[in-house]
Design a protein around this motif. Structure first.
Motif, PDB file in Angstrom:
ATOM      1  N   LEU A  72     -51.047 -32.311 -71.439  1.00 28.98           N
ATOM      2  CA  LEU A  72     -50.710 -33.357 -72.400  1.00 28.98           C
ATOM      3  C   LEU A  72     -51.746 -33.448 -73.510  1.00 28.98           C
ATOM      4  O   LEU A  72     -51.406 -33.640 -74.693  1.00 28.98           O
ATOM      5  CB  LEU A  72     -50.599 -34.706 -71.693  1.00 28.98           C
ATOM      6  CG  LEU A  72     -49.390 -34.865 -70.751  1.00 28.98           C
ATOM      7  CD1 LEU A  72     -49.503 -36.181 -69.979  1.00 28.98           C
ATOM      8  CD2 LEU A  72     -48.096 -34.821 -71.546  1.00 28.98           C
ATOM      9  N   ARG A  73     -52.993 -33.311 -73.136  1.00 28.40           N
ATOM     10  CA  ARG A  73     -54.057 -33.353 -74.151  1.00 28.40           C
ATOM     11  C   ARG A  73     -53.898 -32.209 -75.135  1.00 28.40           C
ATOM     12  O   ARG A  73     -54.062 -32.374 -76.348  1.00 28.40           O
ATOM     13  CB  ARG A  73     -55.417 -33.318 -73.456  1.00 28.40           C
ATOM     14  CG  ARG A  73     -56.597 -33.435 -74.415  1.00 28.40           C
ATOM     15  CD  ARG A  73     -57.915 -33.392 -73.654  1.00 28.40           C
ATOM     16  NE  ARG A  73     -58.012 -34.561 -72.764  1.00 28.40           N
ATOM     17  CZ  ARG A  73     -58.975 -34.701 -71.866  1.00 28.40           C
ATOM     18  NH1 ARG A  73     -59.886 -33.757 -71.716  1.00 28.40           N
ATOM     19  NH2 ARG A  73     -59.024 -35.789 -71.102  1.00 28.40           N
ATOM     20  N   GLN A  74     -53.606 -31.014 -74.582  1.00 34.09           N
ATOM     21  CA  GLN A  74     -53.446 -29.850 -75.469  1.00 34.09           C
ATOM     22  C   GLN A  74     -52.255 -30.038 -76.414  1.00 34.09           C
ATOM     23  O   GLN A  74     -52.333 -29.725 -77.611  1.00 34.09           O
ATOM     24  CB  GLN A  74     -53.269 -28.592 -74.612  1.00 34.09           C
ATOM     25  CG  GLN A  74     -54.526 -28.166 -73.858  1.00 34.09           C
ATOM     26  CD  GLN A  74     -54.280 -26.986 -72.937  1.00 34.09           C
ATOM     27  OE1 GLN A  74     -53.128 -26.578 -72.748  1.00 34.09           O
ATOM     28  NE2 GLN A  74     -55.358 -26.436 -72.370  1.00 34.09           N
ATOM     29  N   THR A  75     -51.146 -30.570 -75.836  1.00 39.63           N
ATOM     30  CA  THR A  75     -49.962 -30.800 -76.689  1.00 39.63           C
ATOM     31  C   THR A  75     -50.268 -31.826 -77.771  1.00 39.63           C
ATOM     32  O   THR A  75     -49.886 -31.664 -78.942  1.00 39.63           O
ATOM     33  CB  THR A  75     -48.799 -31.297 -75.817  1.00 39.63           C
ATOM     34  OG1 THR A  75     -48.526 -30.342 -74.788  1.00 39.63           O
ATOM     35  CG2 THR A  75     -47.539 -31.484 -76.654  1.00 39.63           C
ATOM     36  N   SER A  76     -50.950 -32.912 -77.385  1.00 40.64           N
ATOM     37  CA  SER A  76     -51.287 -33.959 -78.360  1.00 40.64           C
ATOM     38  C   SER A  76     -52.201 -33.417 -79.447  1.00 40.64           C
ATOM     39  O   SER A  76     -52.028 -33.707 -80.627  1.00 40.64           O
ATOM     40  CB  SER A  76     -51.938 -35.121 -77.639  1.00 40.64           C
ATOM     41  OG  SER A  76     -52.355 -36.098 -78.549  1.00 40.64           O
ATOM     42  N   GLU A  77     -53.171 -32.591 -79.017  1.00 37.93           N
ATOM     43  CA  GLU A  77     -54.082 -32.010 -80.021  1.00 37.93           C
ATOM     44  C   GLU A  77     -53.326 -31.082 -80.964  1.00 37.93           C
ATOM     45  O   GLU A  77     -53.589 -31.051 -82.177  1.00 37.93           O
ATOM     46  CB  GLU A  77     -55.205 -31.245 -79.296  1.00 37.93           C
ATOM     47  CG  GLU A  77     -56.199 -32.156 -78.570  1.00 37.93           C
ATOM     48  CD  GLU A  77     -57.251 -31.367 -77.810  1.00 37.93           C
ATOM     49  OE1 GLU A  77     -57.096 -30.123 -77.757  1.00 37.93           O
ATOM     50  OE2 GLU A  77     -58.197 -31.980 -77.287  1.00 37.93           O
ATOM     51  N   ALA A  78     -52.342 -30.326 -80.414  1.00 37.83           N
ATOM     52  CA  ALA A  78     -51.556 -29.423 -81.285  1.00 37.83           C
ATOM     53  C   ALA A  78     -50.735 -30.229 -82.291  1.00 37.83           C
ATOM     54  O   ALA A  78     -50.672 -29.891 -83.484  1.00 37.83           O
ATOM     55  CB  ALA A  78     -50.649 -28.540 -80.430  1.00 37.83           C
ATOM     56  N   GLN A  79     -50.078 -31.320 -81.782  1.00 39.10           N
ATOM     57  CA  GLN A  79     -49.290 -32.148 -82.693  1.00 39.10           C
ATOM     58  C   GLN A  79     -50.171 -32.810 -83.736  1.00 39.10           C
ATOM     59  O   GLN A  79     -49.808 -32.909 -84.910  1.00 39.10           O
ATOM     60  CB  GLN A  79     -48.527 -33.201 -81.897  1.00 39.10           C
ATOM     61  CG  GLN A  79     -47.424 -32.619 -81.023  1.00 39.10           C
ATOM     62  CD  GLN A  79     -46.730 -33.693 -80.194  1.00 39.10           C
ATOM     63  OE1 GLN A  79     -47.188 -34.847 -80.171  1.00 39.10           O
ATOM     64  NE2 GLN A  79     -45.641 -33.308 -79.521  1.00 39.10           N
ATOM     65  N   ASP A  80     -51.321 -33.277 -83.302  1.00 44.36           N
ATOM     66  CA  ASP A  80     -52.246 -33.914 -84.247  1.00 44.36           C
ATOM     67  C   ASP A  80     -52.689 -32.932 -85.318  1.00 44.36           C
ATOM     68  O   ASP A  80     -52.777 -33.271 -86.505  1.00 44.36           O
ATOM     69  CB  ASP A  80     -53.441 -34.457 -83.469  1.00 44.36           C
ATOM     70  CG  ASP A  80     -54.345 -35.280 -84.354  1.00 44.36           C
ATOM     71  OD1 ASP A  80     -53.813 -36.055 -85.184  1.00 44.36           O
ATOM     72  OD2 ASP A  80     -55.576 -35.159 -84.243  1.00 44.36           O
ATOM     73  N   LYS A  81     -52.933 -31.710 -84.893  1.00 44.89           N
ATOM     74  CA  LYS A  81     -53.342 -30.687 -85.855  1.00 44.89           C
ATOM     75  C   LYS A  81     -52.206 -30.396 -86.848  1.00 44.89           C
ATOM     76  O   LYS A  81     -52.442 -30.245 -88.061  1.00 44.89           O
ATOM     77  CB  LYS A  81     -53.737 -29.423 -85.108  1.00 44.89           C
ATOM     78  CG  LYS A  81     -54.233 -28.317 -86.026  1.00 44.89           C
ATOM     79  CD  LYS A  81     -54.634 -27.083 -85.228  1.00 44.89           C
ATOM     80  CE  LYS A  81     -55.112 -25.984 -86.172  1.00 44.89           C
ATOM     81  NZ  LYS A  81     -55.456 -24.743 -85.444  1.00 44.89           N
ATOM     82  N   GLN A  82     -50.976 -30.324 -86.302  1.00 40.53           N
ATOM     83  CA  GLN A  82     -49.828 -30.046 -87.182  1.00 40.53           C
ATOM     84  C   GLN A  82     -49.656 -31.164 -88.220  1.00 40.53           C
ATOM     85  O   GLN A  82     -49.416 -30.901 -89.402  1.00 40.53           O
ATOM     86  CB  GLN A  82     -48.554 -29.911 -86.345  1.00 40.53           C
ATOM     87  CG  GLN A  82     -47.316 -29.546 -87.166  1.00 40.53           C
ATOM     88  CD  GLN A  82     -46.095 -29.400 -86.283  1.00 40.53           C
ATOM     89  OE1 GLN A  82     -46.185 -29.551 -85.060  1.00 40.53           O
ATOM     90  NE2 GLN A  82     -44.978 -29.072 -86.897  1.00 40.53           N
ATOM     91  N   ARG A  83     -49.797 -32.431 -87.756  1.00 39.08           N
ATOM     92  CA  ARG A  83     -49.675 -33.550 -88.685  1.00 39.08           C
ATOM     93  C   ARG A  83     -50.778 -33.530 -89.730  1.00 39.08           C
ATOM     94  O   ARG A  83     -50.553 -33.820 -90.910  1.00 39.08           O
ATOM     95  CB  ARG A  83     -49.718 -34.868 -87.917  1.00 39.08           C
ATOM     96  CG  ARG A  83     -48.449 -35.106 -87.093  1.00 39.08           C
ATOM     97  CD  ARG A  83     -48.544 -36.384 -86.307  1.00 39.08           C
ATOM     98  NE  ARG A  83     -47.349 -36.607 -85.505  1.00 39.08           N
ATOM     99  CZ  ARG A  83     -47.200 -37.613 -84.663  1.00 39.08           C
ATOM    100  NH1 ARG A  83     -48.198 -38.502 -84.495  1.00 39.08           N
ATOM    101  NH2 ARG A  83     -46.078 -37.735 -83.977  1.00 39.08           N
ATOM    102  N   LYS A  84     -51.964 -33.210 -89.295  1.00 39.84           N
ATOM    103  CA  LYS A  84     -53.063 -33.125 -90.260  1.00 39.84           C
ATOM    104  C   LYS A  84     -52.797 -32.046 -91.297  1.00 39.84           C
ATOM    105  O   LYS A  84     -53.087 -32.218 -92.491  1.00 39.84           O
ATOM    106  CB  LYS A  84     -54.377 -32.849 -89.531  1.00 39.84           C
ATOM    107  CG  LYS A  84     -54.903 -34.041 -88.747  1.00 39.84           C
ATOM    108  CD  LYS A  84     -56.221 -33.713 -88.081  1.00 39.84           C
ATOM    109  CE  LYS A  84     -56.780 -34.921 -87.323  1.00 39.84           C
ATOM    110  NZ  LYS A  84     -58.064 -34.621 -86.660  1.00 39.84           N
TER     111      LYS A  84
END
Length: 516
Positions: A72-84
């Motif tokens: 979940l952390r990895q997925t959240s970090e990936a989504q956060d990166k995509q949004r950034k």
């Protein structure tokens, strides 16, 4: 873990049961103890194994939970990166657009500055051109010895003279073409209609005279201190004029039905001989009933004569009131019957249904029966009355359009207009007072004399023909044609008259010499 504890409990229970059973036998006590010890040992072993299994399951569950948390952390970090990344791209686009707008703003400022410069140049050039035009105009005026206005007037006069001949030719060609197409058919239809229709006429009056046997009755009509005449005027709404005219009493009112009712009541009072306020009221009510009956009968007879049998009773009553109304000396009810007949004949000649045409012709002047009570043109009043009592829209429109209060747009409208004009314009149909007649002739001559080049004017044929004598040195043959057209058009625009007025322009040149 629960299963293990259950097993342990069962084992302990079994051991206890066993001990209880074995207590009955002393011989087996030692064996039971050993078995109990063995059971305890086994139970402890099972408990330890169960604890080990529980610890193993707990560790596995913790590991599994940690793995899920990591995923979940990895997925959240990936989504956060995509949004950034997306926000960064949007920021770049906004920066680019801002830079583009700045460049456009700079370009617009530059263009505005250029336009201001061009405007200044244009203003300077305009001033220069105005100065050059003024110099050119002054030079032309000096060479031609004419001012600008004089040159303009001279040019217009030259163009006007050159166009007069063309205008006269166009007018003659147009008139000949229209007459060739329309005159023959129109004359046949109108002449047929006129030959088949006629109506009696009556004089137009606003007073009625009543003959009395002797002048002694005048005092009785007036009554003591004028009470009889006051009562009569209050009850009837008609003015009673008693003067020095021998054996005559005059009734005056603009309402023809009310005037007729008063006349009948006064004649009955004179015949009865009893003249007092109570008798006056009684006789007036009887006369009112009698006149209303005559009005209804007149309306029914008019509808019968024209073949119209489904009129509303109120329309029949209003139509009958036209029996006592006249216009320019022409009885309006007889005029309406004649217009209905003319409309029917012309509609038949044109291949149309004559029934609606007769209906519109009969009702076209019905507004004159009440136009003294309601404000507005009688055509509009009549149309509203017909609409209120259920007449069809085409009939209502023809009534309202017969004096062009609204634009005529159907053949029925034109038929009613034409029949109305024919009935009013035929010889002897209408008459006017001497004062109005003289004013109309003077107005005709005044209109013609106002035109340049007119020498003398004569109104002839009771104002139906106007002879205009022109100065031959000022008016040419072509200009004479244009002058006749202009005078006729001005008469149409400025005057009201029955029928038509023929304008004849006469240009005469004479060469005179004397033989000695």
């Amino acid at each position: 873990m629960g299963i293990v504890l259950l097993i342990v409990g069962l084992a302990v229970g079994a051991a206890i049961c066993y001990i209880v059973v074995t207590n009955q036998s002393n011989d087996r006590v030692q064996d039971a103890k050993r078995q109990i010890e063995s059971a305890k040992s086994q139970a402890k072993q099972i408990t330890d194994e169960a604890k080990k299994a529980a610890d193993t399951s707990k560790k596995e569950a913790i590991l599994e939970a940690k793995e899920k948390i990591l995923q979940l952390r990895q997925t959240s970090e990936a989504q956060d990166k995509q949004r950034k990344d997306e926000i960064h791209m949007l920021e770049n686009r906004l920066v680019q657009r801002e830079e583009s707008l700045d460049r456009r703003n700079d370009s617009l400022d530059h263009r505005e500055h250029q336009l201001s410069s061009f405007q200044g140049q244009l203003d300077r050039r305009k001033n220069d051109l105005d100065k050059l035009e003024s110099k050119k105009t002054a030079e032309l005026e000096r060479i031609a010895s004419l001012t600008k206005d004089q040159a303009h007037d001279e040019l217009l006069n030259k163009v006007r003279k050159e166009s007069v001949g063309e205008e006269a030719k166009i007018l003659r060609d147009s008139e000949q073409r229209v007459r060739a197409q329309a005159d023959k058919t129109a004359r046949e239809i109108v002449s047929t209609a006129i030959q088949r229709c006629a109506a009696d006429q009556a004089g137009e009056i606003t007073v009625a005279t009543v003959h009395i046997p002797s002048d002694d009755l005048k005092g009785r009509i007036i009554g003591r201190e004028g009470r009889n005449i006051r009562t009569f005027e209050q009850v009837s709404g008609v003015s009673l004029v008693i003067d020095d005219t021998p054996e005559t009493v005059v009734l005056s009112s603009f309402d023809p039905v009310r005037r007729e009712t008063a006349r009948v009541a006064l004649e009955n009072l004179i015949a009865d001989g009893r003249i007092h306020p109570a008798r006056i009221e009684e006789m007036y009510k009887k006369a009112e009933s009698l006149v209303q009956e005559r009005v209804r009968e007149a309306g029914e007879q008019a509808a019968f004569d024209t073949g119209i049998h489904d009129l509303h009773p109120e329309l029949i009553k209003t139509l009958g009131a036209l029996r006592y109304r006249t216009s320019y000396g022409q009885n309006v009810l007889q005029h309406s019957i004649q217009v209905a007949a003319l409309c029917g004949v012309m509609a038949s000649e044109l291949g149309m249904d004559p029934a609606p045409a007769k209906r519109a012709g009969l009702l076209h002047d019905i507004g004159k029966a009440i136009d003294h009570q309601v404000e507005g043109p009688h055509a509009v009043i009549g149309a509203d009355l017909a609409r209120r009592y259920g007449e069809k829209p085409e009939i209502v429109h023809a009534i309202e359009a017969h004096h062009a209060d609204i634009e005529p747009n159907t053949v029925l409208d034109v038929l009613v207009q034409a029949a109305d004009a024919i009935s009013a314009a035929r010889p002897g149909a209408r008459r006017e007072s001497a004062e109005n007649y003289i004013k109309r002739l003077e107005k005709l001559e005044e209109i013609a004399n106002a035109h340049e080049g007119v020498e003398r004017t004569y109104a002839m044929q009771a104002g139906r023909e106007l002879h205009v004598m022109v100065e031959p040195e000022k008016i040419s043959d072509a200009q004479a044609t244009v002058l006749a057209h202009d005078i006729a058009k001005q008469i149409e625009d400025e005057m009201e008259y029955p029928g038509q007025v023929r304008v004849v322009v006469i240009r005469e040149s004479r060469a005179i010499d004397t033989a000695k």
